[in-house]
Design an enzyme around this catalytic site. Structure first.
Site, PDB file in Angstrom:
ATOM      1  N   ASP A 290     102.814 -72.092  20.812  1.00 35.95           N
ATOM      2  CA  ASP A 290     101.651 -72.907  21.181  1.00 35.95           C
ATOM      3  C   ASP A 290     100.756 -72.167  22.167  1.00 35.95           C
ATOM      4  O   ASP A 290      99.524 -72.195  22.049  1.00 35.95           O
ATOM      5  CB  ASP A 290     102.114 -74.229  21.808  1.00 35.95           C
TER       6      ASP A 290
ATOM      7  N   GLU B 143     101.247 -69.932  14.276  1.00 38.38           N
ATOM      8  CA  GLU B 143     102.193 -69.273  13.379  1.00 38.38           C
ATOM      9  C   GLU B 143     102.243 -67.765  13.640  1.00 38.38           C
ATOM     10  O   GLU B 143     103.308 -67.143  13.552  1.00 38.38           O
ATOM     11  CB  GLU B 143     101.808 -69.537  11.919  1.00 38.38           C
TER      12      GLU B 143
END
Length: 425
Positions: free
Chosen positions: A345, A267
């Site tokens: 990611d 995030e």
């Protein structure tokens, strides 16, 4: 003009139904093959859950189409005949209240069936009927007050300005930004409790990660998501000083500290890459196109619908046709989002450890009963995140040949954590 719009909407409905049918057939075929990423029993459950949602969606698509046809041929004129008050602004607000209430009543059975039948059967729903009614009443009050103000402002702009579409765009875009600012601190607490994360190693580690990327937040909070739903999630919400880290209590229960940090690292990747502002920019572009197109609809269209082009009808027509433009934009916006997820990611792998992020994603896909495969059309149109198998493969994990078990095996020679019960090659 009306015939053209009905033709386009018919094509739009056909595409949505076709995509759902393809998804059902694809999943029913794939679920009979060897499972990946999750044990066989959970793999089958996830497939059945996905199919159940798509079957409901098909029925909803047809009902949406029937409602669209009814609105343009009879509904607008019927509602206009009921709303006969002095003042163009008040007339528009009452007309739009009626438009929204009718659509809500028609859509309510689908919402109830999804929540209290499908989600209940698959052990997601934790909400009681009483809680649902209270949430609905809170939402209704917010809609009447805030929605009424917004409708009134839009109607005032339409009545007073020839280029109302430009003023309407500025207003809606500004409201969207304001909602992003207020949501975590004002709106979300109306429905859920947010408690500060307890002092300790986890909070210290999260704070250290945020400091690395220069993120200053309003705090780190735990949301009581489990009282409504059992799914796992976490997010960074808000803009400016209202930014805060929100962890679902379900996530804290299922993930260990290292996995949590890897998910939050992902995030933080979105924050570091400016993805929030990219999404706001894309939303602004979509809004601008929508207001420009519908701000130039000819009066002939309203004549064919047997209704005067007053402010309420124009706003309702915009809302009715908005899905058409959104559907065209969706593949592009989904592609951009999927690209951003890969980058996040990679960032999360660096911040929290690639092995930990892989482990967390495997738990998320299993606990959330997310079937790991989808038809290419579904991915192209709707997937804002890459398919989980592709995400794991991008991190060097052999996702297609792995069945998740309950415990980790030793680290492989490649340095990637795998799980027991690996399929034979």
């Amino acid at each position: 003009m009306l015939e053209l719009i009905i033709g386009i909407y018919s094509l739009y409905t056909f595409m949505r139904v076709y995509i759902s049918v393809m998804q059902i057939g694809y999943i029913n075929q794939e679920k009979r093959k060897d499972p990946v990423l999750m044990p066989a029993g959970k793999y089958m459950v996830a497939a059945n859950y996905a199919v159940a949602k798509e079957k409901l969606a098909i029925v909803e698509h047809f009902v949406d189409y029937l409602m669209f046809v009814w609105w343009v041929f009879a509904g607008f004129s019927w509602l206009s005949s009921l709303v006969s008050v002095d003042g163009q602004i008040m007339q528009a607000v009452l007309f739009l209240y009626g438009f929204m209430v009718v659509n809500y009543i028609v859509g309510l059975p689908f919402e109830l069936y999804q929540k209290f039948k499908i989600d209940e059967d698959f052990h997601f729903n934790q909400m009681t009927l009483r809680m649902y009614v209270l949430d609905t009443l809170k939402s209704a009050v917010m809609f009447v007050v805030l929605g009424g103000v917004l409708f009134a402002l839009l109607a005032w702009i339409i009545v007073n300005y020839e280029m109302w579409w430009l003023g309407g765009f500025v207003l809606l875009f500004g409201v969207a930004l304001l909602v992003n600012v207020l949501y975590p601190t004002v709106i979300a607490p109306i429905f859920n409790k947010f408690n500060p994360l307890e002092e300790g190693e986890l909070k210290d580690a999260i704070t250290a990660m945020m400091e690395k990327v220069g993120l200053k937040s309003d705090g780190i909070f735990v949301m009581d998501a489990s009282k409504r739903d059992s799914r796992l999630n976490a997010y960074f919400g808000g803009l400016g000083k209202s930014k805060r880290v929100v962890l679902f209590d379900t996530l804290l229960e299922k993930l260990n500290k290292e996995e949590l940090l890897a998910v939050l690292g992902h995030e933080l990747g979105h924050y570091s890459h400016g993805d929030i502002w990219k999404n706001i920019g894309l939303m602004g572009l979509l809004l601008f196109v929508v207001f420009f197109l519908f701000g130039h609809l000819p009066d002939e269209l309203f004549i064919q619908m047997h209704v005067a082009p007053h402010a309420g009808v124009k706003i309702a027509t915009l809302m009715l046709l908005l899905p058409l433009v959104s559907f065209i934009f969706t593949p592009f916006m989904s592609y951009v989002s999927r690209h951003n997820e890969y980058a996040a990611d990679a960032f999360g792998s660096k911040m929290g450890g690639q092995d930990n992020l892989v482990s967390a994603l495997l738990k998320l896909v299993t606990e959330n009963k997310s079937f790991p495969k989808s038809h290419p059309l579904v991915i192209f149109f709707y997937y804002t995140h890459p398919p989980i198998i592709e995400r794991l493969n991008a991190m060097g994990y052999d996702a297609a040949n792995t069945v998740a078990g309950e415990e980790k095996s030793e680290k492989t020679a490649e340095g990637i954590f795998t799980f027991v019960d690996r399929k034979s090659q």
